[in-house]
Enzyme design. Structure first.
Site, PDB file in Angstrom:
ATOM      1  N   ARG A  44       0.787  -0.707  -0.188  1.00  0.00           N
ATOM      2  CA  ARG A  44       0.159   0.348   0.091  1.00  0.00           C
ATOM      3  C   ARG A  44       0.950   1.239  -0.056  1.00  0.00           C
ATOM      4  NH1 ARG A  44      -3.444  -2.637   3.509  1.00  0.00           N
ATOM      5  NH2 ARG A  44      -5.113  -3.708   3.143  1.00  0.00           N
ATOM      6  N   LYS A  85       2.488  11.963 -11.361  1.00  0.00           N
ATOM      7  CA  LYS A  85       2.184  11.016 -11.914  1.00  0.00           C
ATOM      8  C   LYS A  85       2.935   9.336 -12.101  1.00  0.00           C
ATOM      9  CE  LYS A  85      -1.048  13.787 -14.857  1.00  0.00           C
ATOM     10  NZ  LYS A  85      -1.432  14.308 -17.030  1.00  0.00           N
ATOM     11  N   GLU A 112       8.859  19.457 -24.328  1.00  0.00           N
ATOM     12  CA  GLU A 112       7.810  19.474 -22.760  1.00  0.00           C
ATOM     13  C   GLU A 112       8.339  21.284 -22.274  1.00  0.00           C
ATOM     14  OE1 GLU A 112       5.079  18.034 -21.806  1.00  0.00           O
ATOM     15  OE2 GLU A 112       5.757  16.465 -23.202  1.00  0.00           O
ATOM     16  N   LYS A 132       5.971  23.961 -13.988  1.00  0.00           N
ATOM     17  CA  LYS A 132       5.526  22.623 -13.495  1.00  0.00           C
ATOM     18  C   LYS A 132       5.031  22.444 -12.690  1.00  0.00           C
ATOM     19  CE  LYS A 132       3.918  17.860 -14.137  1.00  0.00           C
ATOM     20  NZ  LYS A 132       4.025  16.786 -15.142  1.00  0.00           N
ATOM     21  N   GLU A 188      -5.372  17.192 -11.668  1.00  0.00           N
ATOM     22  CA  GLU A 188      -5.696  16.968 -12.221  1.00  0.00           C
ATOM     23  C   GLU A 188      -7.145  17.414 -12.658  1.00  0.00           C
ATOM     24  OE1 GLU A 188      -3.855  15.591 -15.848  1.00  0.00           O
ATOM     25  OE2 GLU A 188      -5.669  15.282 -16.702  1.00  0.00           O
ATOM     26  N   ARG A 234      -4.107  21.898 -13.928  1.00  0.00           N
ATOM     27  CA  ARG A 234      -3.517  21.038 -14.613  1.00  0.00           C
ATOM     28  C   ARG A 234      -3.664  20.042 -15.807  1.00  0.00           C
ATOM     29  NH1 ARG A 234      -0.098  16.424 -11.091  1.00  0.00           N
ATOM     30  NH2 ARG A 234       1.066  15.520 -13.286  1.00  0.00           N
ATOM     31  N   ASN A 270      -1.975  19.340 -20.919  1.00  0.00           N
ATOM     32  CA  ASN A 270      -2.147  18.706 -22.046  1.00  0.00           C
ATOM     33  C   ASN A 270      -1.693  19.081 -23.514  1.00  0.00           C
ATOM     34  OD1 ASN A 270      -2.243  16.461 -21.074  1.00  0.00           O
ATOM     35  ND2 ASN A 270      -4.661  16.638 -20.334  1.00  0.00           N
ATOM     36  N   HIS A 328      -0.734  17.678 -26.734  1.00  0.00           N
ATOM     37  CA  HIS A 328      -1.230  16.202 -26.316  1.00  0.00           C
ATOM     38  C   HIS A 328      -2.378  15.328 -27.164  1.00  0.00           C
ATOM     39  CE1 HIS A 328       2.112  17.169 -23.899  1.00  0.00           C
ATOM     40  NE2 HIS A 328       2.037  15.944 -23.363  1.00  0.00           N
ATOM     41  N   HIS A 358      -0.957  12.579 -29.784  1.00  0.00           N
ATOM     42  CA  HIS A 358      -0.830  11.403 -29.121  1.00  0.00           C
ATOM     43  C   HIS A 358      -1.869  10.645 -29.906  1.00  0.00           C
ATOM     44  CE1 HIS A 358      -1.082  11.827 -23.716  1.00  0.00           C
ATOM     45  NE2 HIS A 358       0.014  11.529 -24.817  1.00  0.00           N
ATOM     46  N   HIS A 402       7.815  10.705 -28.296  1.00  0.00           N
ATOM     47  CA  HIS A 402       6.421  11.657 -27.589  1.00  0.00           C
ATOM     48  C   HIS A 402       6.886  12.759 -27.597  1.00  0.00           C
ATOM     49  CE1 HIS A 402       3.205  13.058 -24.864  1.00  0.00           C
ATOM     50  NE2 HIS A 402       4.125  13.537 -23.706  1.00  0.00           N
TER      51      HIS A 402
END
Ligand code: GLY
Length: 359
Positions: A119, A141, A183, A225, A235, A239, A243, A246, A250, A262
């Site tokens: 956990r 993330k 980025e 960031k 998010e 946040r 994107n 993106h 993507h 990417h």
């Protein structure tokens, strides 16, 4: 040393690993079990020396090293299972530390294993690519891919420290440096016009790998960031601005069968989103050109030849961020100020796709 606060931890920017043990000791990890999870590509380079360094630090931590086979294709639950097995064999417990050493894939996978084993074990990010240093390692993330979908299974699980050693960039191949720059440019375009201008002025020093220019680039980029993450860790609002580029990116990344990096896909996606922002009258043609010049200078593409606009549009509709059939897109209200457009029109998306694909 440069120190940037993010939520309740620090992002430390250093040259070398010499202060890492001290940072860990300050967090109470002296003498604890530490498991370095490293990308097997990097093992010979950093994992061994780092293991020795931490084991010989005052308090003498018990340090083990687990080699994670690099590559997105290995960021899956089978590899996590193998990692759990190693944690069990080495008797890691909740007081032990998982130290992710490598690029974004390693950080995502090690972070996911740390978040779920018993956990949750504390973990530290030691990113070694520019992309991981400026983006993936900051903000908690962690995830693995599942049934062909990137990052489908994961968590928000914050590290206790992000430790960036600028020297690791010296061995980074140019296309991976460009990947990170995408980025960084993104951070400037969405929230900090001054930073975008600074990147333009200092572009030659940054590209030459001048340590102080790269340090300042990372200080400002990670600062942006960290600010976003500190205001919206999970998010639910701001946040989402991260994107930018993106949703287009993507879709192109998936259609390329992940053969494009990417950062390359995000760069093309940013050109599309900036074009759409210009068409709506929010930013001028000069802003669009500057965005493209900046990306091109850092070795990134701003066009995606060989794709069908219709296929990219169809792929975009499958994006996790699509709601009720409408496409959510991050657009620029002005240069250095982004917003979330809840319902971008099919027609304007097609025009933006034709723009990036036709030239
Ligand atoms: N890479 C986007 C985020 O961390 O939210």
């Amino acid at each position: 040393m440069t120190r940037i606060p993010c939520l309740d931890y620090n992002i430390v920017i250093e040259t070398g690993f010499s202060t890492l043990a001290e940072e860990l000791s300050r967090l109470g990890f002296a003498g604890r079990g530490i498991c370095i999870v490293s990308d097997s590509n990097l093992a010979g380079l950093y994992a061994g020396p780092l293991q020795d360094l931490l084991a010989s630090a005052p308090g003498g931590a018990r340090v083990s090293a687990y080699m994670f086979p690099g590559g997105e294709e290995n960021k899956n639950l089978d590899e996590i299972r193998a990692m759990y097995g190693f944690f069990l064999e080495r008797r890691l417990d909740r007081k032990s530390l998982v130290l992710a050493l490598g690029g974004g894939v390693t950080g995502d996978a090690a972070g996911f294993a740390a978040a779920t084993y018993m956990r949750g074990l504390p973990f530290v990010q030691v990113p070694t690519t520019l992309l991981a240093q400026t983006d993936a390692s900051v903000g908690g993330k962690v995830a693995v891919d599942f049934m062909g979908q990137k990052n489908l299974v994961g968590a928000f699980y914050q590290p206790r420290l992000v430790y960036i050693n600028l020297d690791t960039l010296k061995t980074l191949p140019p296309e991976h440096f460009a990947n990170g720059m995408a980025e960084i440019v993104k951070h400037s375009l969405i929230l900090d016009r001054d930073f975008a201008e600074w990147l333009w002025e200092e572009r030659a020093r940054i590209m030459a790998g001048d340590t102080e220019a790269v340090r300042e680039t990372l200080r400002r980029s990670c600062g942006i960031k960290a600010g976003v993450v500190s205001r919206d860790a999970k998010e639910t609002g701001e946040r989402e601005l991260l994107n930018f580029g993106h949703t287009f990116g993507h879709a192109i990344e998936s259609l390329s069968g992940f053969s494009m990096h990417h950062g390359q896909c995000v760069a093309v996606g940013m050109a599309a989103a900036a074009y759409l922002s210009m068409e709506r009258g929010y930013v001028g043609e000069k802003d669009l050109r500057r965005c493209e010049e900046l990306l091109t200078y850092f070795g990134l593409p701003v066009r995606a030849r060989g794709f069908e606009p219709e296929s990219v549009a169809a792929q975009m509709r499958l994006d996790k961020k699509t709601r009720d059939g409408g496409v959510r897109l991050v657009l620029l209200r002005e240069a250095g100020k982004a917003y979330v457009e809840e319902n971008a029109g099919e027609d304007e998306i097609m025009r933006a796709l034709k723009y990036i694909i036709s030239m």
